[in-house]
Design a protein around this motif. Structure first.
Motif, PDB file in Angstrom:
ATOM      1  N   GLU A 201      -5.877 -10.713   7.936  1.00  0.00           N
ATOM      2  CA  GLU A 201      -5.335  -9.821   8.959  1.00  0.00           C
ATOM      3  C   GLU A 201      -5.717 -10.322  10.340  1.00  0.00           C
ATOM      4  O   GLU A 201      -6.719 -11.012  10.499  1.00  0.00           O
ATOM      5  CB  GLU A 201      -5.938  -8.440   8.750  1.00  0.00           C
TER       6      GLU A 201
ATOM      7  N   ILE B   6      -1.133 -16.051   6.291  1.00  0.00           N
ATOM      8  CA  ILE B   6      -1.392 -16.410   4.903  1.00  0.00           C
ATOM      9  C   ILE B   6      -1.833 -17.862   4.906  1.00  0.00           C
ATOM     10  O   ILE B   6      -1.209 -18.726   5.524  1.00  0.00           O
ATOM     11  CB  ILE B   6      -0.150 -16.191   4.024  1.00  0.00           C
TER      12      ILE B   6
ATOM     13  N   GLU C  39     -10.073 -11.111  -3.400  1.00  0.00           N
ATOM     14  CA  GLU C  39      -8.933 -11.034  -2.493  1.00  0.00           C
ATOM     15  C   GLU C  39      -8.265 -12.376  -2.205  1.00  0.00           C
ATOM     16  O   GLU C  39      -7.603 -12.541  -1.200  1.00  0.00           O
ATOM     17  CB  GLU C  39      -9.316 -10.304  -1.199  1.00  0.00           C
ATOM     18  N   ASN C  40      -8.463 -13.332  -3.106  1.00  0.00           N
ATOM     19  CA  ASN C  40      -7.708 -14.588  -3.035  1.00  0.00           C
ATOM     20  C   ASN C  40      -6.779 -14.673  -4.233  1.00  0.00           C
ATOM     21  O   ASN C  40      -7.194 -14.358  -5.351  1.00  0.00           O
ATOM     22  CB  ASN C  40      -8.637 -15.805  -3.113  1.00  0.00           C
ATOM     23  N   ILE C  41      -5.571 -15.131  -4.012  1.00  0.00           N
ATOM     24  CA  ILE C  41      -4.663 -15.340  -5.140  1.00  0.00           C
ATOM     25  C   ILE C  41      -5.011 -16.678  -5.773  1.00  0.00           C
ATOM     26  O   ILE C  41      -4.983 -17.714  -5.111  1.00  0.00           O
ATOM     27  CB  ILE C  41      -3.191 -15.342  -4.673  1.00  0.00           C
ATOM     28  N   ILE C  42      -5.382 -16.647  -7.033  1.00  0.00           N
ATOM     29  CA  ILE C  42      -5.803 -17.871  -7.708  1.00  0.00           C
ATOM     30  C   ILE C  42      -4.595 -18.435  -8.456  1.00  0.00           C
ATOM     31  O   ILE C  42      -4.272 -18.013  -9.570  1.00  0.00           O
ATOM     32  CB  ILE C  42      -6.943 -17.591  -8.723  1.00  0.00           C
ATOM     33  N   VAL C  43      -3.935 -19.400  -7.825  1.00  0.00           N
ATOM     34  CA  VAL C  43      -2.664 -19.887  -8.369  1.00  0.00           C
ATOM     35  C   VAL C  43      -2.856 -20.522  -9.747  1.00  0.00           C
ATOM     36  O   VAL C  43      -1.965 -20.480 -10.599  1.00  0.00           O
ATOM     37  CB  VAL C  43      -2.001 -20.879  -7.387  1.00  0.00           C
TER      38      VAL C  43
ATOM     39  N   LEU D 279      -2.358  -7.556  -1.506  1.00  0.00           N
ATOM     40  CA  LEU D 279      -3.381  -7.936  -0.532  1.00  0.00           C
ATOM     41  C   LEU D 279      -3.134  -7.240   0.807  1.00  0.00           C
ATOM     42  O   LEU D 279      -4.074  -6.789   1.472  1.00  0.00           O
ATOM     43  CB  LEU D 279      -3.409  -9.456  -0.340  1.00  0.00           C
ATOM     44  N   LYS D 280      -1.863  -7.170   1.185  1.00  0.00           N
ATOM     45  CA  LYS D 280      -1.555  -6.530   2.469  1.00  0.00           C
ATOM     46  C   LYS D 280      -1.855  -5.034   2.413  1.00  0.00           C
ATOM     47  O   LYS D 280      -2.349  -4.454   3.394  1.00  0.00           O
ATOM     48  CB  LYS D 280      -0.090  -6.776   2.840  1.00  0.00           C
TER      49      LYS D 280
ATOM     50  N   GLU E 126      -1.236 -11.995  11.834  1.00  0.00           N
ATOM     51  CA  GLU E 126      -1.261 -11.837  10.388  1.00  0.00           C
ATOM     52  C   GLU E 126      -0.965 -13.193   9.741  1.00  0.00           C
ATOM     53  O   GLU E 126       0.047 -13.809  10.065  1.00  0.00           O
ATOM     54  CB  GLU E 126      -0.191 -10.813  10.033  1.00  0.00           C
TER      55      GLU E 126
ATOM     56  N   VAL F   4      -4.564 -18.478  -2.543  1.00  0.00           N
ATOM     57  CA  VAL F   4      -3.808 -17.934  -1.420  1.00  0.00           C
ATOM     58  C   VAL F   4      -4.618 -16.810  -0.783  1.00  0.00           C
ATOM     59  O   VAL F   4      -5.077 -15.905  -1.480  1.00  0.00           O
ATOM     60  CB  VAL F   4      -2.452 -17.377  -1.895  1.00  0.00           C
ATOM     61  N   ILE F   5      -4.801 -16.917   0.516  1.00  0.00           N
ATOM     62  CA  ILE F   5      -5.623 -15.929   1.212  1.00  0.00           C
ATOM     63  C   ILE F   5      -4.769 -15.201   2.238  1.00  0.00           C
ATOM     64  O   ILE F   5      -4.010 -15.833   2.976  1.00  0.00           O
ATOM     65  CB  ILE F   5      -6.800 -16.615   1.944  1.00  0.00           C
ATOM     66  N   TYR F   6      -4.909 -13.904   2.275  1.00  0.00           N
ATOM     67  CA  TYR F   6      -4.223 -13.129   3.298  1.00  0.00           C
ATOM     68  C   TYR F   6      -5.255 -12.728   4.346  1.00  0.00           C
ATOM     69  O   TYR F   6      -6.311 -12.190   4.007  1.00  0.00           O
ATOM     70  CB  TYR F   6      -3.585 -11.894   2.658  1.00  0.00           C
TER      71      TYR F   6
ATOM     72  N   ILE G  62       0.999 -10.701  -2.983  1.00  0.00           N
ATOM     73  CA  ILE G  62       0.866 -10.702  -1.519  1.00  0.00           C
ATOM     74  C   ILE G  62       0.923  -9.261  -1.001  1.00  0.00           C
ATOM     75  O   ILE G  62       0.112  -8.848  -0.159  1.00  0.00           O
ATOM     76  CB  ILE G  62       2.005 -11.530  -0.873  1.00  0.00           C
TER      77      ILE G  62
ATOM     78  N   TYR H 124       4.151 -12.956  -7.762  1.00  0.00           N
ATOM     79  CA  TYR H 124       3.541 -13.516  -6.559  1.00  0.00           C
ATOM     80  C   TYR H 124       3.818 -12.626  -5.350  1.00  0.00           C
ATOM     81  O   TYR H 124       2.917 -12.343  -4.558  1.00  0.00           O
ATOM     82  CB  TYR H 124       4.080 -14.929  -6.321  1.00  0.00           C
TER      83      TYR H 124
ATOM     84  N   ALA I  30      -5.556  -4.416   2.635  1.00  0.00           N
ATOM     85  CA  ALA I  30      -6.019  -4.545   4.019  1.00  0.00           C
ATOM     86  C   ALA I  30      -5.714  -3.273   4.804  1.00  0.00           C
ATOM     87  O   ALA I  30      -6.550  -2.803   5.584  1.00  0.00           O
ATOM     88  CB  ALA I  30      -5.362  -5.763   4.676  1.00  0.00           C
TER      89      ALA I  30
END
Lengths: 222, 630
Positions: free
Chosen positions: B39, B105, A61-65, A194-195, B103, B35-37, A191, A187, A198
């Motif tokens: 809540e 990021i 759940e992390n975006i690995i740029v 991920l939302k 919320e 990048v971490i989201y 996001i 990108y 959740a």
């Protein structure tokens, strides 16, 4: 798929296939997701062509740029109408590669990842059409469609509900940088993904991959 | 190509320390971001979890840092704020919990990149050190030793760029030694540069003439090339004092050639000698001080005061440490005041009937007055017989009137509250002052406390210093017998209006002339000044008035609270620097700040200095058990 047939494919395809050899996970954290988007000359997978592919990976759940791909394709097909959307000219300054090279790089990058795209069916169909032109079978990856995921959060099974990436990024407060570039859209989709995850987790604590996957029959339908 | 990384770098470059990095360094960092989201109510990390080798930057939303249980919020980070850094350096387990307040990021950045790009960049490292210092979240953790700090200790005085001789004396390579020596003598210089087509090829100094000619080793008719030192050491025009000194030490030489492009292959534009550096070291400030002593009128002194303002501007532009600047400017102001007093004394028909001392107080007393502000001062004279009291006080009132007039001419305007030695209330004998101070201490009502905060920061300026010392002793005696006074002073120290609202916004003035502006003095600086005064008075230290010096002393005296005091010290310096720059920019006292005109980075820097206020106020609250009084 027969043993004999497998050997008639180029090495990069076999390597791609071998990445699927062992997978028995169900926990979301174990998967590598590759969120991707294509910019194309139009909306017909048969006659239109991919102009660029942008991807970014998600692990844990992390975006690995750093785990990303951004390729621009040399294409003979050109549609002046869509230039105003993606801004990609036939002979732009960007370094471009052949369709074959692009697909090779793409397969090497995605491996057995779960692919994620908004209205994934279209992007998958575009890639599959490329593969067909190269004499190769369809993608083997599992696919998650963020449009479909969003419908799930609404508890709606109405397949006619259609939400553009613009609508959803507005609704989910995602800044629209580089909209209509493949990487930018990938990108934004990442996001959004991920939302949505959740949100879905709130509904179902032990969320599994199968809860996300686009039903097989919908792939290829537009 | 990585468009995503590019976008991340666009964001990061707005904030320190990322805005201090080179573009390629920033891109390398951005390309490795995760990048971490998060809540709302979800965690980035929790206490007792092992520290991950990353630190975090808030991209959107807000992250709260909590101690132990999630009850105790110690810090809030919003857009552009960094967290998780100290844990990274300390290693082990997290001591705080990071939980999303909304919320969010968050960018996570690997510690390897921190070391590679950030701590190796002096400016960026300095920023991180400051933010560590102001982030007091780990103050109980005194086992934590700062491994980075050593790299940023350097002498900033040396950053000042140099003035050097722009008309170097030169000669050709075929010039006889004797002729060169004559040229040097006529021009009264200690060196001559041998040039070829304007390029420096060698140098002869007095020492060469002594060692090589006067000894008879070489004839004076010989060409200069026989004795010149070659090649010469060249530097560009932008050389700094520090660089010049290092170069001279390194090459064991006393002269540097300044050329157009800094190489020996371009035209000579100047010569820099060891002596030039000595002059710079001596500083223009000391020249001003010398001139002050020669001034015979307040008007002349006013000129000097204006020149010192120019000096102040130059120092600020050169980014010299504010502490250093304020010491110099205060020394100039003190000397001006002294000269005004001695001129006033000459102007009096008779000599003073008894010894006296002139004291400055408030910001001047604390030696923190950088910009022209109002004068605050008082006069104390030796005890006299009751019968003579009135005439003695009358004499000193006349005297004080001349002094305050003189100061007003120089540019220190009259105090609107009339807190000046020319006011009969503030021109008293030692005994009167003693009983007055004692009354303030034993009856600490609101007015008296306010007077204490002004008068207790006094500094002796002129006259009999023993009177000033007696006053200080008296204060401590009175405090000792009424130790509840410190609790009241503590309460007073907490009474300043807070800088930030609950929602982390700057609190601005709600009405009046400065509506919607931020009062940096009342909301940010006074809380630190008040806290320093209270704590140093509680240690019986009278000799230190300066706020940063007070915190320095407190760091020595209470090593267990070193982090807090250091944070206060750095914050105060930042605020003073900030206010002075604002004041110079708008030609005012710099007290009220229009937030709209601040960059995000400035606002962040201001905000980070508020953390120190909060922690020292908490310390005071606990130490003086103020919650029971409130």
């Amino acid at each position: 798929m027969g043993w004999f047939k497998k050997h008639s494919y180029p090495p990069f395809w076999n390597e791609y296939l071998s990445s699927f050899d062992n997978h028995s996970h169900q926990d979301l954290h174990d998967f590598r997701f590759v969120v991707f988007d294509t910019e194309t000359t139009g909306l017909n997978p048969k006659s239109d062509r991919i102009l660029s592919i942008g991807t970014v990976a998600i692990m844990n759940e992390n975006i690995i740029v750093s785990d990303q791909l951004e390729v621009y394709l040399k294409q003979d097909t050109f549609n002046a109408d869509t230039v105003k959307i993606h801004g990609l000219l036939k002979t732009g300054k960007l370094e471009k590669v052949s369709e074959e090279t692009a697909i090779m790089e793409f397969l090497k990058h995605i491996k057995n990842a779960v692919l994620v795209a908004h209205h994934a069916a279209f992007d998958i169909a575009m890639v599959n059409a490329c593969l067909k032109r190269l004499g190769l079978p369809n993608l083997k990856n599992k696919v998650v469609d963020t449009g479909f995921l969003y419908r799930n959060t609404l508890n709606s099974s109405n397949p006619n509900l259609h939400f553009s990436l613009d609508d959803l990024s507005k609704q989910f407060n995602i800044p629209q940088h580089d909209r209509h570039t493949a990487s930018g859209d990938a990108y934004i989709t990442a996001i959004l993904f991920l939302k949505l995850i959740a949100l879905l987790k709130q509904k179902k604590v032990k969320l599994k991959l199968d809860d996300l996957i686009l039903p097989k029959k919908r792939i290829g339908l537009l | 190509m990585n468009t995503i990384a590019l976008r991340i770098s666009d964001f990061l470059k707005q904030y320190p320390p990322f805005n201090m990095l080179q573009q390629d360094q920033l891109l390398a960092i951005s390309g490795a971001v995760e990048v971490i989201y998060v809540e709302p109510e979800n965690f980035v990390f929790k206490t007792t979890e092992p520290v991950k080798s990353v630190f975090y930057v808030v991209r959107e939303g807000a992250i709260g840092l909590y101690r132990e249980d999630t009850q105790n919020l110690v810090d809030e980070c919003d857009e552009g704020d960094i967290f998780g850094l100290r844990a990274l350096i300390r290693q082990g387990n997290y001591k705080l919990t990071a939980k999303a307040l909304e919320e969010s990021i968050v960018y996570s950045i690997s510690s390897d990149l921190l070391e590679e790009y950030i701590t190796s960049n002096m400016e960026a490292n300095m920023f991180l050190m400051k933010s560590f210092a102001s982030n007091t979240s780990f103050r109980q953790d005194d086992t934590w030793q700062n491994p980075i700090s050593a790299t940023f200790i350097s002498d900033f005085n040396d950053a000042e760029s140099i003035t050097y001789s722009k008309n170097p004396i030169t000669c050709h390579s075929n010039t006889p030694i004797q002729e060169a020596a004559q040229t040097m003598t006529t021009n009264r210089v200690g060196s001559i540069i041998i040039t070829d087509n304007q390029k420096p090829i060698g140098i002869i100094t007095d020492k060469d003439l002594r060692v090589k000619i006067a000894t008879g080793n070489i004839r004076i008719e010989a060409p200069v090339t026989e004795i010149m030192s070659t090649p010469v050491i060249t530097y560009p025009e932008t050389i700094s004092v520090a660089e010049a000194q290092i170069a001279m030490l390194e090459h064991k030489i006393t002269h540097l050639c300044i050329t157009k492009d800094g190489t020996p292959n371009s035209a000579l534009t100047g010569i820099l000698s060891e002596h030039d550096i000595l002059v710079i070291r001596e500083n223009n400030a000391s020249i001003l001080v010398k001139e002050i002593k020669r001034c015979q009128s307040s008007v002349e002194l006013q000129q000097i005061r204006m020149r010192s303002e120019a000096l102040l501007k130059r120092y600020l532009e050169q980014d010299l440490p504010i502490n250093h600047i304020s010491k110099i400017i205060s020394a100039i102001n003190d000397n001006i005041t002294k000269q005004v007093i001695s001129l006033a004394l000459k102007d009096m028909p008779t000599k003073p009937p008894v010894d006296f001392a002139w004291m400055s107080m408030g910001s001047q007393g604390r030696h923190e007055q950088l910009l022209l502000t109002d004068q605050d001062n008082f006069l104390v004279f030796e005890d006299v017989e009751d019968a003579n009291y009135e005439t003695t006080q009358h004499y000193f009132l006349e005297f004080a009137k001349k002094i305050t007039e003189g100061l007003n001419t120089v540019g220190f305007e009259y105090c609107p509250a009339n807190m000046m030695g020319s006011n009969p209330k503030w021109c008293l004998s030692l005994s009167e002052w003693r009983s007055q101070f004692k009354r303030w201490i034993t009856h600490p009502d609101q007015d008296h406390l306010m007077l204490c905060t002004i008068f207790f920061d006094f500094a002796f300026v002129y006259g009999d210093k023993s009177l000033a010392d007696k006053l200080s002793e008296n204060i401590f005696d009175a405090i000792d017998s009424h130790d509840i006074f410190l609790n009241y002073l503590g309460l007073n120290a907490l009474n300043n209006p807070p800088p930030l609202s609950f929602f982390r916004n700057f609190l601005v003035e709600s009405s009046g002339e400065h509506k919607d502006q931020f009062d940096i003095k009342a909301r940010a600086m006074m809380p630190l000044v008040d806290a320093a005064r209270l704590l140093i008075l509680s240690k019986h230290i009278a000799s230190i008035n300066n706020t940063t010096t007070r915190y320095q002393k407190l760091m020595d005296l209470e090593p267990q609270n070193k982090d807090i005091y250091e944070a206060c010290l750095l914050s105060y310096e930042d605020l003073l620097h900030f206010r002075t720059k604002q004041g110079l920019k708008h030609s005012d006292s710099g007290r009220f700040i229009d937030l709209q005109q601040l960059s995000k980075a400035d606002r962040l820097e201001l905000k980070s200095s508020f953390k120190a206020i909060k922690s020292v106020q908490e310390l005071i609250q606990t130490r003086y058990k103020l919650s029971q009084l409130m």
